[in-house]
Design an enzyme around this catalytic site. Structure first.
Site: not given
Lengths: 294, 294
Positions: B9, B210, B235
């Site tokens: 979602d 992060k 990536d």
């Protein structure tokens, strides 16, 4: 206790709390130092302060009425230059300095070429699309110490050297969290500048000041002494005495600084010096008593 | 593969290598994002860059021809303000900022009072005997991010708050060693400013960008989703995918950035995403195929 005077050939002194307290010399210290010298003992005054060279530090001693030779002072600025000498750092290479004039002066005395330092204190980065900051590929070592003019230019320059120059050494004078720029408060110390470069280079530095072992090995080599012939004298259990014990030295706590006898003797304390005394000046009485006995 | 479109979602995108490469948008991305939005998917674009606010970051997207709402961007500057909100930071207290305008703008939007930041960029310490730098005892949090105007004044001010203000929070936007001020080289990143304050405060910060979990929890809470309903698209195996897996997310590697298929499939690789595709735009084909099959 007189064993200390008989068996030890070199005394390493932490200064604050041993030689002076703040701006005041501790009673009986000049006479004690004279006595030790007259007995042929080697004296080494250590400081993690890298902002001055050994010659620069002599002025602090002179100002307090103590006569000390530059060679008797072991500052972390000197330690950095001594380390590069000990590892045979290629004199055709350059040293980039994040730090103050003390490091530069010690590098000069050992014949190492350096850039950076106070001269880069006002430099700013100029950013335009595609801009790359140039850096000298001949820099083979970055020496980092306390630097009140730290800026992004220096951090980036040093980071480029550490990340991109193959084999570039990373030398830290010390990791002290705080230092005493003035007596009125604690000031962010050399650990701050080193921490910045650890964060950007993801490398661990070689530390040459306290509590690293390099200094002790360098002093032992210089005088040709075994570790137990050297006595570390300090006023702090968890730094000075622990440092001495970890290094295999004889250790002596003086109570003229921050540690109280109750703390030393409490069951909670796990760090035990070989001996302790109220002040270094107690050695004068020990010597007198030994003379009478003999 | 169509399970990805059915079961997920919310998509969290690392941008470089997924949405764009350098200054160029990757083929098919605008259409893919439109399709995902038309399916009612929540999109979150994450960046550890704290120099811009979410609103400031919108301009980068617009410049590349992408239409993105500020609420779809999760910058580490926003994360810092969201963290203070999440821990109910007392709005009568102040935040000291070591960083740039992005952090200040996000704090403003959440109603937090702040000092420091770019305004302290030209300040210098003035040393005289007995001088103590004053600092505000009402500072209850220090937020640190990338700061190209880092100086000793800011480091000392933040150090005083962290060491002397009881309960003062230490919040880091990220610990990234390097950042991309320009594409021409790697530049010392936010980890450098944070490292400086770790060194002087001897404290560990709470990291909000992060790879810390705070951001994921904050996004899951905001949308009322379970972790596996959220897909991390990136990536890089060792950062993006590992971060997603550690956080319990569904993970998708795209080969439009730094990772090659050989690396992913090699026996040495231990980090396995739930799925991988040549580029995010492959989702367009998957959707078409699913429509035909149905």
């Amino acid at each position: 206790m007189s064993a200390l005077l008989n068996d030890v050939d070199c005394f390493i002194f932490d200064c604050d709390g041993v030689i002076w307290r703040g701006e005041c010399l501790i009673d009986g210290i000049p006479e004690t130092l004279d006595m030790l010298r007259s007995m042929g003992k080697k004296l080494v005054f250590v400081t993690n302060n890298s902002t001055k060279s050994r010659a620069g530090y002599v002025k602090k001693f002179t100002g307090l009425g103590l006569s000390v030779k530059p060679e008797e002072i072991y500052s972390s600025s000197y330690a950095a230059a001594a380390y590069l000498e000990a590892v045979n750092f290629d004199k055709n290479k350059k040293v980039y300095v994040v730090g103050e004039v003390g490091i530069q002066e010690e590098l000069d005395l050992k014949g190492f070429t350096h850039t950076g330092g106070p001269e880069d204190g006002d430099k700013k980065i100029q950013l335009s699309k595609g801009y790359a900051m140039p850096h000298d590929p001949e820099v083979g070592a970055v020496v980092v110490g306390f630097d009140r003019n730290i800026n992004y230019y220096k951090l980036q320059y040093a980071t480029l050297c550490l990340r991109e120059n193959p084999g570039c050494l990373f030398v830290a004078t010390n990791l002290d969290a705080v230092t005493h720029l003035t007596d009125a408060q604690e000031w962010a110390g050399g650990g701050s500048m080193v921490g910045a470069l650890k964060g950007s280079s993801q490398r661990e530095p070689t530390v040459v000041g306290k509590p690293a072992d390099f200094m002790l090995q360098n002093i032992a080599d210089q005088f040709g002494l075994e570790r137990n012939q050297i006595c570390m004298v300090g006023d702090r259990l968890d730094t000075d005495i622990l440092f001495g014990k970890n290094g295999g030295l004889t250790t002596c706590l003086v109570l003229s600084g921050v540690t109280r006898e109750e703390t030393l003797l409490s069951p909670e304390n796990t760090i035990h010096p070989d001996c302790y005394m109220s002040s270094l000046a107690e050695l004068l009485k020990i010597k007198e008593k030994a003379a009478v006995t003999a």
